[in-house]
Design a protein around this motif. Structure first.
Motif, PDB file in Angstrom:
ATOM      1  N   GLU A  53       0.833  -1.209   0.000  1.00  0.00           N
ATOM      2  CA  GLU A  53       0.000   0.000   0.000  1.00  0.00           C
ATOM      3  C   GLU A  53       0.870   1.261   0.000  1.00  0.00           C
ATOM      4  O   GLU A  53       0.540   2.268  -0.628  1.00  0.00           O
ATOM      5  CB  GLU A  53      -0.922   0.025   1.223  1.00  0.00           C
ATOM      6  N   LYS A 105       2.569   1.698  -3.375  1.00  0.00           N
ATOM      7  CA  LYS A 105       1.595   2.238  -4.337  1.00  0.00           C
ATOM      8  C   LYS A 105       1.542   3.768  -4.234  1.00  0.00           C
ATOM      9  O   LYS A 105       1.521   4.472  -5.238  1.00  0.00           O
ATOM     10  CB  LYS A 105       0.219   1.634  -4.071  1.00  0.00           C
ATOM     11  N   SER A 106       1.531   4.263  -2.987  1.00  0.00           N
ATOM     12  CA  SER A 106       1.496   5.719  -2.772  1.00  0.00           C
ATOM     13  C   SER A 106       2.787   6.377  -3.252  1.00  0.00           C
ATOM     14  O   SER A 106       2.754   7.454  -3.857  1.00  0.00           O
ATOM     15  CB  SER A 106       1.282   6.029  -1.290  1.00  0.00           C
ATOM     16  N   ARG A 129       2.660   6.715  -6.899  1.00  0.00           N
ATOM     17  CA  ARG A 129       1.746   7.801  -7.273  1.00  0.00           C
ATOM     18  C   ARG A 129       2.399   9.167  -7.076  1.00  0.00           C
ATOM     19  O   ARG A 129       2.190  10.095  -7.859  1.00  0.00           O
ATOM     20  CB  ARG A 129       0.461   7.694  -6.456  1.00  0.00           C
ATOM     21  N   GLN A 173      -0.344  11.494   2.852  1.00  0.00           N
ATOM     22  CA  GLN A 173      -0.176  11.179   1.428  1.00  0.00           C
ATOM     23  C   GLN A 173       0.459   9.809   1.229  1.00  0.00           C
ATOM     24  O   GLN A 173      -0.009   9.012   0.407  1.00  0.00           O
ATOM     25  CB  GLN A 173       0.699  12.257   0.765  1.00  0.00           C
ATOM     26  N   ILE A 174       1.533   9.539   1.974  1.00  0.00           N
ATOM     27  CA  ILE A 174       2.223   8.252   1.809  1.00  0.00           C
ATOM     28  C   ILE A 174       1.382   7.113   2.386  1.00  0.00           C
ATOM     29  O   ILE A 174       1.387   5.992   1.872  1.00  0.00           O
ATOM     30  CB  ILE A 174       3.614   8.293   2.474  1.00  0.00           C
ATOM     31  N   LYS A 204      -1.897   6.934   2.478  1.00  0.00           N
ATOM     32  CA  LYS A 204      -3.273   7.036   1.985  1.00  0.00           C
ATOM     33  C   LYS A 204      -3.966   5.679   1.859  1.00  0.00           C
ATOM     34  O   LYS A 204      -5.144   5.534   2.180  1.00  0.00           O
ATOM     35  CB  LYS A 204      -3.267   7.731   0.620  1.00  0.00           C
ATOM     36  N   ASN A 205      -3.257   4.671   1.419  1.00  0.00           N
ATOM     37  CA  ASN A 205      -3.874   3.354   1.172  1.00  0.00           C
ATOM     38  C   ASN A 205      -3.732   2.385   2.347  1.00  0.00           C
ATOM     39  O   ASN A 205      -4.128   1.223   2.247  1.00  0.00           O
ATOM     40  CB  ASN A 205      -3.249   2.727  -0.085  1.00  0.00           C
TER      41      ASN A 205
END
Length: 417
Positions: free
Chosen positions: A11, A14-15, A18, A96-97, A99-100
């Motif tokens: 997760e 992924k951030s 992004r 932000q980092i 987020k998931n």
């Protein structure tokens, strides 16, 4: 090594993808592995090197993994920051980092209503990024439990000591578990900081990213010599010649900030100011307007020089030279962040030369001088809109005086008749 090679939660990867985080900076490369192993860290690194992500990435992974195996409530990590703006910024990086992930982060600071913060705390928060006053206030009211806070981060520790937070930091330790992981980050190191650091960390991994020149290679900086009263004309010209660029202007005091703003208003240039006389709502509004580009020029005291990461600042101007040499590095470090390039100019008046000498001694070399010849100097003064407006006022005044003189002559002639 790339971030995708680290043993961190997918997760988080992924951030990072992004956010276009591909390869770690030096401080991230050296700090992330030992933090993941549970080691204490004493990290010394210059501004703009990515310190926040260096501790945010591994902390998010550690807490995300722990949440899978426990349902215990309470704060699991406390990050102490010296200013409201820095607390907000650090929390934003975590959010932000992370987020998931299932990790929840919030910024906690004074100067704003407590009720929304209390409500968020009651919903459950894993990471608190806090300034000392509001943290202790809400803890004393029972809204913050720290028994599970086994991770402590002190960011910009040298600045916290400058602001007099030494005892606050020591007090915080009394509320935290004795068995904890402590991460201590600072831009500079001296005896007082060493004493504090080694009283908090146990057998730390010391990481020092300190090149001979503390100024980032991405920043081109120079000094020019001006009379104090002429600085406003050159600031006006600098803004006009960089009207599409985001510019941060530093002054020494909050009074100076407002005076410089007023001087720019006289020549129809919109600016914002940020300093300690503004309440939190005003400061947040100013930062948002500047970050979004609604206003291109921000006039600031040193409250904004330390640790604040404002995107896309292309030009920094030291309208006043700082009286603390290391603040020069922090100020111009607001540009040239990451891999971006930046420009910084300093205006030095005759009575500021001792500040310049102290700065050059601190950074270990002379600052390049931008020489302004007499004709260009005079041209800048003559072309100022302030001078134009003064001229127009004078013309209007002369017209009014002539009109009044004519009226008086008419009255006199009537009386004679």
């Amino acid at each position: 090594m790339k971030f995708e090679d680290y043993r961190i939660a997918p997760e988080i990867k992924k951030s990072l993808e992004r956010l276009e985080f591909k390869r770690p900076t030096d401080i991230q490369f050296k700090a992330i592995p030992p933090i993941l192993k549970g080691e204490d860290i004493l990290g010394i690194a210059q501004t703009g090197t990515g310190k926040t992500a260096a501790f945010a990435i591994p902390i998010l992974h550690l807490i995300n993994e722990r949440k899978k195996g426990t349902r215990k409530k309470g704060v699991k990590c406390v990050v102490m920051a010296p200013t409201h703006e820095l607390a907000i910024q650090i929390a934003d990086v975590f959010n932000q980092i992370g987020k998931n992930t299932r990790v929840r982060t919030m910024a906690l600071y004074g100067g704003t209503e407590q009720d929304p913060q209390k409500e968020k705390l009651s919903d459950g928060v894993d990471i608190i990024v806090a300034t000392p006053g509001r943290l202790f206030d809400l803890r004393s009211q029972g809204f913050i439990r720290l028994e599970e806070a086994t991770l402590l981060v002190l960011d910009e520790a040298d600045h916290m000591l400058d602001l007099g937070f030494y005892q606050d930091i020591k007090d915080l330790i009394g509320y935290l578990p004795k068995k904890r992981q402590t991460l201590f980050f600072s831009a500079t190191i001296n005896e007082k900081i060493k004493k504090l650091a080694y009283s908090l960390v146990k057998n730390p991994i010391r990481i020092q990213i300190s090149p001979k020149d503390p100024i980032s290679k991405n920043i081109t900086h120079a000094v020019t010599f001006l009379e104090m009263d002429d600085k406003r004309f050159f600031l006006e010209r600098a803004i006009q010649e960089n009207e599409d660029r985001k510019m941060l202007v530093f002054v020494r005091t909050k009074v100076r900030a407002e005076r410089v703003k007023a001087a720019m208003e006289r020549v129809n240039i919109d600016t914002l100011t940020i300093h300690s006389d503004k309440d939190q709502k005003e400061r947040s509004g100013v930062m948002q307007a500047f970050k979004s580009g609604v206003c291109k020029v921000l006039i600031a005291t040193d409250i904004s020089a330390r640790g604040i990461d404002i995107p896309d600042v292309e030009v920094v101007i030291n309208y006043d030279l700082p009286d603390v040499p290391e603040n020069y590095v922090h100020r111009i470090g607001r540009t040239g962040r990451g891999r971006e390039k930046g420009i910084a100019f300093s205006f030095c008046s005759p009575n500021e030369k001792e500040y310049l000498e102290a700065i050059e001694e601190y950074i270990g070399h002379e600052i390049d001088e931008l020489i302004i010849d007499k004709s260009l100097y005079q041209q800048t003064m003559d072309l100022s809109n302030e001078n134009e407006s003064v001229t127009m006022k004078q013309i209007r005044k002369e017209i009014e005086e002539v009109a009044q003189l004519k009226k008086r002559k008419k009255r006199k002639s009537k009386k004679k008749k």
